[in-house]
Design a protein around this motif. Structure first.
Motif, PDB file in Angstrom:
ATOM      1  N   ASP A  80       0.758  -1.140  -0.035  1.00 55.65           N
ATOM      2  CA  ASP A  80      -0.062   0.085  -0.043  1.00 55.65           C
ATOM      3  C   ASP A  80       0.775   1.275  -0.069  1.00 55.65           C
ATOM      4  O   ASP A  80       0.578   2.105  -0.809  1.00 55.65           O
ATOM      5  N   ALA A  81       2.060   1.349   0.711  1.00 52.14           N
ATOM      6  CA  ALA A  81       2.907   2.333   0.848  1.00 52.14           C
ATOM      7  C   ALA A  81       3.580   2.717  -0.436  1.00 52.14           C
ATOM      8  O   ALA A  81       3.729   3.805  -1.210  1.00 52.14           O
ATOM      9  N   ILE A  82       3.838   1.644  -1.237  1.00 48.49           N
ATOM     10  CA  ILE A  82       4.484   1.580  -2.394  1.00 48.49           C
ATOM     11  C   ILE A  82       3.485   2.147  -3.621  1.00 48.49           C
ATOM     12  O   ILE A  82       3.897   3.016  -4.298  1.00 48.49           O
ATOM     13  N   MET A  83       2.403   1.832  -3.442  1.00 44.20           N
ATOM     14  CA  MET A  83       1.355   2.206  -4.531  1.00 44.20           C
ATOM     15  C   MET A  83       1.184   3.692  -4.245  1.00 44.20           C
ATOM     16  O   MET A  83       0.898   4.505  -5.093  1.00 44.20           O
ATOM     17  N   ARG A  84       0.992   4.273  -3.059  1.00 45.18           N
ATOM     18  CA  ARG A  84       0.790   5.810  -2.587  1.00 45.18           C
ATOM     19  C   ARG A  84       1.884   6.738  -3.220  1.00 45.18           C
ATOM     20  O   ARG A  84       1.669   7.732  -3.473  1.00 45.18           O
ATOM     21  N   GLU A  85       3.191   6.027  -2.814  1.00 51.24           N
ATOM     22  CA  GLU A  85       4.451   6.909  -3.261  1.00 51.24           C
ATOM     23  C   GLU A  85       4.800   6.783  -4.708  1.00 51.24           C
ATOM     24  O   GLU A  85       5.143   7.749  -5.404  1.00 51.24           O
ATOM     25  N   LYS A  86       4.578   5.647  -5.543  1.00 50.67           N
ATOM     26  CA  LYS A  86       5.125   5.385  -6.550  1.00 50.67           C
ATOM     27  C   LYS A  86       4.088   5.459  -7.702  1.00 50.67           C
ATOM     28  O   LYS A  86       4.503   5.855  -9.031  1.00 50.67           O
ATOM     29  N   VAL A  87       2.767   5.217  -7.271  1.00 56.20           N
ATOM     30  CA  VAL A  87       1.663   5.341  -8.204  1.00 56.20           C
ATOM     31  C   VAL A  87       0.548   6.167  -7.546  1.00 56.20           C
ATOM     32  O   VAL A  87      -0.440   5.562  -7.082  1.00 56.20           O
ATOM     33  N   PRO A  88       0.664   7.428  -7.541  1.00 55.50           N
ATOM     34  CA  PRO A  88      -0.295   8.333  -6.852  1.00 55.50           C
ATOM     35  C   PRO A  88      -1.714   7.864  -7.243  1.00 55.50           C
ATOM     36  O   PRO A  88      -2.811   8.125  -6.419  1.00 55.50           O
ATOM     37  N   PHE A  89      -2.020   7.884  -8.830  1.00 58.21           N
ATOM     38  CA  PHE A  89      -3.442   7.316  -9.025  1.00 58.21           C
ATOM     39  C   PHE A  89      -4.019   6.328  -8.162  1.00 58.21           C
ATOM     40  O   PHE A  89      -4.979   6.487  -7.606  1.00 58.21           O
ATOM     41  N   VAL A  90      -3.108   5.515  -7.936  1.00 56.17           N
ATOM     42  CA  VAL A  90      -3.571   4.192  -7.202  1.00 56.17           C
ATOM     43  C   VAL A  90      -3.975   4.742  -5.553  1.00 56.17           C
ATOM     44  O   VAL A  90      -4.868   4.329  -4.990  1.00 56.17           O
ATOM     45  N   GLY A  91      -3.126   5.449  -5.297  1.00 57.52           N
ATOM     46  CA  GLY A  91      -3.429   5.984  -3.691  1.00 57.52           C
ATOM     47  C   GLY A  91      -4.440   6.950  -3.542  1.00 57.52           C
ATOM     48  O   GLY A  91      -5.072   6.746  -2.598  1.00 57.52           O
ATOM     49  N   ASP A  92      -4.707   7.487  -4.565  1.00 53.13           N
ATOM     50  CA  ASP A  92      -6.009   8.274  -4.631  1.00 53.13           C
ATOM     51  C   ASP A  92      -7.302   7.563  -4.768  1.00 53.13           C
ATOM     52  O   ASP A  92      -8.399   8.031  -4.323  1.00 53.13           O
ATOM     53  N   MET A  93      -7.120   6.222  -5.120  1.00 59.06           N
ATOM     54  CA  MET A  93      -8.313   5.554  -5.343  1.00 59.06           C
ATOM     55  C   MET A  93      -8.672   4.882  -4.037  1.00 59.06           C
ATOM     56  O   MET A  93      -9.690   4.650  -3.602  1.00 59.06           O
ATOM     57  N   GLY A  94      -7.812   4.852  -3.042  1.00 55.04           N
ATOM     58  CA  GLY A  94      -7.878   4.419  -1.777  1.00 55.04           C
ATOM     59  C   GLY A  94      -7.855   2.686  -1.611  1.00 55.04           C
ATOM     60  O   GLY A  94      -8.206   2.175  -0.852  1.00 55.04           O
ATOM     61  N   VAL A  95      -7.342   2.232  -2.558  1.00 53.04           N
ATOM     62  CA  VAL A  95      -7.232   0.627  -2.604  1.00 53.04           C
ATOM     63  C   VAL A  95      -6.521   0.119  -1.488  1.00 53.04           C
ATOM     64  O   VAL A  95      -5.388   0.633  -0.946  1.00 53.04           O
ATOM     65  N   VAL A  96      -6.969  -0.821  -0.486  1.00 55.58           N
ATOM     66  CA  VAL A  96      -6.425  -1.434   0.563  1.00 55.58           C
ATOM     67  C   VAL A  96      -5.903  -2.913   0.217  1.00 55.58           C
ATOM     68  O   VAL A  96      -6.838  -3.735  -0.050  1.00 55.58           O
ATOM     69  N   THR A  97      -4.880  -3.174   0.638  1.00 52.83           N
ATOM     70  CA  THR A  97      -4.252  -4.639   0.341  1.00 52.83           C
ATOM     71  C   THR A  97      -4.533  -5.405   1.778  1.00 52.83           C
ATOM     72  O   THR A  97      -4.200  -4.839   2.632  1.00 52.83           O
ATOM     73  N   GLU A  98      -5.429  -6.233   1.565  1.00 53.29           N
ATOM     74  CA  GLU A  98      -6.082  -6.928   2.862  1.00 53.29           C
ATOM     75  C   GLU A  98      -5.216  -7.890   3.180  1.00 53.29           C
ATOM     76  O   GLU A  98      -5.125  -8.383   4.400  1.00 53.29           O
ATOM     77  N   ARG A  99      -4.720  -8.813   2.165  1.00 55.39           N
ATOM     78  CA  ARG A  99      -4.003 -10.063   2.750  1.00 55.39           C
ATOM     79  C   ARG A  99      -2.889 -10.353   1.400  1.00 55.39           C
ATOM     80  O   ARG A  99      -3.576 -10.463   0.148  1.00 55.39           O
ATOM     81  N   LEU A 100      -1.768 -10.837   1.817  1.00 55.38           N
ATOM     82  CA  LEU A 100      -0.958 -11.384   0.763  1.00 55.38           C
ATOM     83  C   LEU A 100      -0.484 -12.860   1.033  1.00 55.38           C
ATOM     84  O   LEU A 100      -0.443 -13.251   2.178  1.00 55.38           O
ATOM     85  N   THR A 101      -0.804 -13.741   0.140  1.00 56.08           N
ATOM     86  CA  THR A 101      -0.122 -14.979   0.588  1.00 56.08           C
ATOM     87  C   THR A 101       1.146 -15.596  -0.289  1.00 56.08           C
ATOM     88  O   THR A 101       1.715 -14.649  -1.104  1.00 56.08           O
ATOM     89  N   ASP A 102       1.598 -16.734  -0.680  1.00 57.71           N
ATOM     90  CA  ASP A 102       2.600 -17.097  -1.246  1.00 57.71           C
ATOM     91  C   ASP A 102       2.281 -16.930  -2.685  1.00 57.71           C
ATOM     92  O   ASP A 102       3.004 -16.639  -3.728  1.00 57.71           O
ATOM     93  N   ASP A 103       1.062 -16.889  -3.285  1.00 55.50           N
ATOM     94  CA  ASP A 103       0.776 -17.035  -4.641  1.00 55.50           C
ATOM     95  C   ASP A 103      -0.592 -16.117  -4.971  1.00 55.50           C
ATOM     96  O   ASP A 103      -0.997 -16.148  -5.993  1.00 55.50           O
ATOM     97  N   SER A 104      -1.070 -15.246  -3.727  1.00 53.04           N
ATOM     98  CA  SER A 104      -2.300 -14.677  -3.977  1.00 53.04           C
ATOM     99  C   SER A 104      -2.207 -13.210  -3.318  1.00 53.04           C
ATOM    100  O   SER A 104      -1.534 -13.196  -2.257  1.00 53.04           O
TER     101      SER A 104
END
Length: 155
Positions: free
Chosen positions: A26-50
């Motif tokens: 989420d921090a990478i998206m806010r800093e490097k892709v501001p459009f994504v940060g503006d959308m407010g997308v939240v990463t809820e969970r990461l697994t080994d392949d998902s």
């Protein structure tokens, strides 16, 4: 467990073998892709392949017919596919979408959207993954996306 029932306890844990956490992505998206940060997308969970991400509802995502617009749905899918690229290459800044096929399956009712992206094949140069977009309102499958990412060399 469905994507809308994310295990909060594991939300800040990195998947096995990788150093990225949902908060990191989420921090990478806010800093490097501001459009994504503006959308407010939240990463809820990461697994080994998902990756499981949420797009919080905003009135501006609605189109005539009182459904969420296709560009918002596809943006969420592309962001989720980018998240799984980070599971393969620890620093995937330069991973880029080279192809995507979107199947819009049902109108997304006003409300949050949930993305579940999963790696299908990870090669040295290409990553192929799929993403399901569901409505958090009624758990209906709104879209299915298959995407290919050109991957940067491993660091």
């Amino acid at each position: 467990m469905s994507p809308s029932q994310t295990d909060i306890k594991s939300a800040d844990c990195a998947p096995k073998g990788q150093g990225i956490t949902p908060a990191d992505f989420d921090a990478i998206m806010r800093e490097k892709v501001p459009f994504v940060g503006d959308m407010g997308v939240v990463t809820e969970r990461l697994t080994d392949d998902s990756a499981f991400l949420r797009l919080p509802f905003k009135e501006r995502y609605l189109r005539p017919g009182n459904v969420i617009t296709g560009p918002a749905i596809f943006a969420l899918a592309d962001i989720a596919l980018y998240a799984v690229a980070w599971l393969v290459v620890p620093k995937a800044d330069l991973a880029v979408t080279t192809e995507a096929t979107v199947h819009f399956l049902s109108g997304a009712k006003p409300g949050d959207l949930i993305a579940e992206a999963k790696i299908l094949k990870a090669g040295r140069r290409l990553l192929i993954a799929e993403c399901h977009i569901r409505s958090a309102v009624d758990d209906s499958l709104c879209a299915h996306v298959i995407g290919t990412y050109a991957m940067p060399p491993s660091v």
